[in-house]
Scaffold this motif. Sequence first.
Motif, PDB file in Angstrom:
ATOM      1  N   ASP A  49      24.162   7.279 -44.252  1.00  0.00           N
ATOM      2  CA  ASP A  49      23.698   5.919 -43.950  1.00  0.00           C
ATOM      3  C   ASP A  49      22.533   5.522 -44.862  1.00  0.00           C
ATOM      4  N   ASN A  50      22.643   5.900 -46.134  1.00  0.00           N
ATOM      5  CA  ASN A  50      21.657   5.567 -47.170  1.00  0.00           C
ATOM      6  C   ASN A  50      20.294   6.223 -46.958  1.00  0.00           C
ATOM      7  N   LEU A  72      23.961  20.494 -40.123  1.00  0.00           N
ATOM      8  CA  LEU A  72      23.462  20.133 -38.799  1.00  0.00           C
ATOM      9  C   LEU A  72      22.928  18.700 -38.778  1.00  0.00           C
ATOM     10  N   LEU A  73      22.622  18.162 -39.956  1.00  0.00           N
ATOM     11  CA  LEU A  73      22.063  16.815 -40.052  1.00  0.00           C
ATOM     12  C   LEU A  73      23.120  15.742 -40.258  1.00  0.00           C
ATOM     13  N   PHE A  74      24.366  16.163 -40.496  1.00  0.00           N
ATOM     14  CA  PHE A  74      25.410  15.204 -40.849  1.00  0.00           C
ATOM     15  C   PHE A  74      25.996  14.461 -39.648  1.00  0.00           C
ATOM     16  N   LYS A  75      25.701  14.932 -38.440  1.00  0.00           N
ATOM     17  CA  LYS A  75      26.173  14.274 -37.211  1.00  0.00           C
ATOM     18  C   LYS A  75      27.696  14.107 -37.203  1.00  0.00           C
ATOM     19  N   VAL A  81      26.928  11.604 -51.731  1.00  0.00           N
ATOM     20  CA  VAL A  81      25.974  12.169 -52.680  1.00  0.00           C
ATOM     21  C   VAL A  81      25.619  11.110 -53.716  1.00  0.00           C
ATOM     22  N   VAL A  82      24.370  11.149 -54.138  1.00  0.00           N
ATOM     23  CA  VAL A  82      23.885  10.228 -55.164  1.00  0.00           C
ATOM     24  C   VAL A  82      23.456  11.049 -56.369  1.00  0.00           C
ATOM     25  N   LEU A  83      24.015  10.738 -57.515  1.00  0.00           N
ATOM     26  CA  LEU A  83      23.727  11.449 -58.756  1.00  0.00           C
ATOM     27  C   LEU A  83      23.153  10.487 -59.789  1.00  0.00           C
ATOM     28  N   ARG A  99      31.524   9.711 -52.282  1.00  0.00           N
ATOM     29  CA  ARG A  99      31.744  10.186 -50.912  1.00  0.00           C
ATOM     30  C   ARG A  99      32.123  11.666 -50.917  1.00  0.00           C
ATOM     31  N   VAL A 100      31.631  12.394 -49.923  1.00  0.00           N
ATOM     32  CA  VAL A 100      31.988  13.804 -49.758  1.00  0.00           C
ATOM     33  C   VAL A 100      33.296  13.887 -48.976  1.00  0.00           C
TER      34      VAL A 100
END
Length: 279
Positions: A49-50, A72-75, A81-83, A99-100
């Motif tokens: 969510d940015n 655990l943080l991905f809910k 990912v931002v490159l 997108r992953v």
Amino acid sequence: MINMAQVAFVVSVIIALANQGFYCMEMTRSGCQKVKSGSAAYMVSIQLDNKHLCGGTLIHSNWVLTAASCKLLFKKKNPTVVLGDQSTKKKGKTEQKIRVENVIPFPEFKDLSLENDIMLLQLAQDANIKRKSVEIFHLQVLPKDIKRGTRCSVLGWGKTSTNVQKSSDTLMEADVTVIDNATCNKSYHKHPIITSNMICAAEQKGKNNMCMISPGGPLLCKIGKVLHKKKMLCGIALHGKNSKDANKPEICTLLTEKYISWIQKLIGVESYHAPVKQI
């Protein structure tokens, strides 16, 4: 059987970070400085969510290496990912957002003990590595023993001081030095237990400014003759702590041969370079 001391350790970390407004394992480190523009084009910001959650390393055109505890943080959602951009807030002209597609933690990952805290993210499409702003960090098989005193650095985004509330949106780098696991275990009173799958590094003397960097980013060390600007990817930053633990060593997952083999099988790379002798 679950060790209650380990449970208490994990719970205490989560509570401490929640009190700071984060549900994210952060790490405190001395000698924090901004990374020179373009010098870490392999770095990835993992976002949901940015919002930045963890760091990562692009090791193949569509694979990112990070810490399994970040899951655990991905809910239960697949992150993005931002490159190609060292800022997590300001969108640059060279930024790539992908997108992953698959989140793949190491099969034997144990979140309570931090054992095998390593994960691969498969991207939905290849990153554009023709641009200088994005590049692949080529892995190498590490020496069996990384000597105490080896100079390293850890990269990521986070707080520039324990006194500030907001995290910096700029990619940061902190200088650290490898210490032996026995010393590290004494610092943490074996909570968690530092195993042969981990590596510890402490801040270098004479560094005064503090920074708190999110997990998942690379631990880069100078070992012998290596391909990538005289540094090898030796570990993945994973341990979370608050300001009262600022003087304790950093705990990272050591990129051992078993992890390299696992990565090879998943991403289809036949072999990595031979082990490098340490000078």
